[in-house]
Design a protein around this motif. Structure first.
Motif, PDB file in Angstrom:
ATOM      1  N   LEU A  80      31.619  40.748  36.417  1.00  0.00           N
ATOM      2  CA  LEU A  80      31.690  40.910  37.792  1.00  0.00           C
ATOM      3  C   LEU A  80      30.468  41.440  38.430  1.00  0.00           C
ATOM      4  CD1 LEU A  80      33.458  40.257  40.521  1.00  0.00           C
ATOM      5  CD2 LEU A  80      34.110  42.646  40.345  1.00  0.00           C
ATOM      6  N   ILE A  92      26.661  42.828  43.026  1.00  0.00           N
ATOM      7  CA  ILE A  92      26.699  42.615  44.635  1.00  0.00           C
ATOM      8  C   ILE A  92      28.336  42.268  44.844  1.00  0.00           C
ATOM      9  CG2 ILE A  92      26.193  40.833  46.251  1.00  0.00           C
ATOM     10  CD1 ILE A  92      24.000  42.638  45.715  1.00  0.00           C
ATOM     11  N   GLU A  93      29.027  41.534  43.965  1.00  0.00           N
ATOM     12  CA  GLU A  93      30.361  41.297  44.206  1.00  0.00           C
ATOM     13  C   GLU A  93      31.197  42.501  44.164  1.00  0.00           C
ATOM     14  OE1 GLU A  93      28.436  37.630  42.795  1.00  0.00           O
ATOM     15  OE2 GLU A  93      28.529  39.621  41.873  1.00  0.00           O
ATOM     16  N   GLU A 137      30.784  44.352  47.515  1.00  0.00           N
ATOM     17  CA  GLU A 137      31.875  43.723  48.526  1.00  0.00           C
ATOM     18  C   GLU A 137      33.142  44.085  48.341  1.00  0.00           C
ATOM     19  OE1 GLU A 137      28.957  39.858  49.091  1.00  0.00           O
ATOM     20  OE2 GLU A 137      30.442  39.636  47.754  1.00  0.00           O
ATOM     21  N   LYS A 138      33.690  44.149  47.069  1.00  0.00           N
ATOM     22  CA  LYS A 138      35.045  44.228  46.880  1.00  0.00           C
ATOM     23  C   LYS A 138      35.388  45.837  47.273  1.00  0.00           C
ATOM     24  CE  LYS A 138      35.976  40.603  43.679  1.00  0.00           C
ATOM     25  NZ  LYS A 138      37.226  39.784  44.500  1.00  0.00           N
ATOM     26  N   GLU A 175      19.784  42.425  49.829  1.00  0.00           N
ATOM     27  CA  GLU A 175      21.020  41.928  49.195  1.00  0.00           C
ATOM     28  C   GLU A 175      21.939  43.078  49.042  1.00  0.00           C
ATOM     29  OE1 GLU A 175      20.676  39.835  45.651  1.00  0.00           O
ATOM     30  OE2 GLU A 175      18.514  38.825  46.323  1.00  0.00           O
ATOM     31  N   ALA A 179      25.553  43.065  51.467  1.00  0.00           N
ATOM     32  CA  ALA A 179      26.867  43.182  50.721  1.00  0.00           C
ATOM     33  C   ALA A 179      27.788  44.286  50.929  1.00  0.00           C
ATOM     34  CB  ALA A 179      26.748  43.238  49.295  1.00  0.00           C
TER      35      ALA A 179
END
Length: 132
Positions: free
Chosen positions: A70, A73-74, A77-78, A102, A106
């Motif tokens: 993962l 950036i993801e 966000e999570k 970025e 995010a």
């Protein structure tokens, strides 16, 4: 995924996420010296699991952007969705012009370029956490 406990009276955990063992250990030593409880993960999914287990204690995450399983950036966000008050620093050695943008888009609070300058990183952490 391990935690190094240091005595403290308040939430004082930092989640450090990097797939490079040397960087993970260097940051761990820096933050242990600064009296943080350090939680370490080497990929984004492990970081989510570790965060879920220690969400009440973790006040800061420093994550590399190029992570396995993962991406950073993801992950930002999570984590932001799970705990809006969390302070998040994204990090990368890539020199793309928009990488800092970025991170902020995010939900990150700051970007720290690699290689780290320890004084700059600690200054950023203190500013984000409102500590002198």
């Amino acid at each position: 995924m391990e935690a190094s406990q240091t005595p403290h009276g308040q939430a004082n955990g930092v989640l450090i996420v990097d797939d490079e063992p040397e960087i993970l250990m260097l940051l761990s030593l820096i933050f242990e010296t600064e009296q943080f409880t350090v939680y370490r993960a080497t990929d984004g999914l492990a970081a989510l699991d570790l965060f879920s287990a220690h969400a009440d204690d973790v006040v800061l995450m420093i994550t590399d952007l190029g992570l396995p399983k993962l991406g950073g950036i993801e992950l930002i966000e999570k984590i932001r969705a799970k705990k809006p008050s969390m302070k998040i620093i994204g990090s990368s050695g890539y020199s793309r012009a928009n990488v800092a943008e970025e991170v902020l888009k995010a939900g990150g609070d700051a970007f720290a370029p690699k290689p780290y300058l320890v004084a700059d990183l600690l200054r950023t952490v203190r500013q984000l956490l409102g500590r002198s």
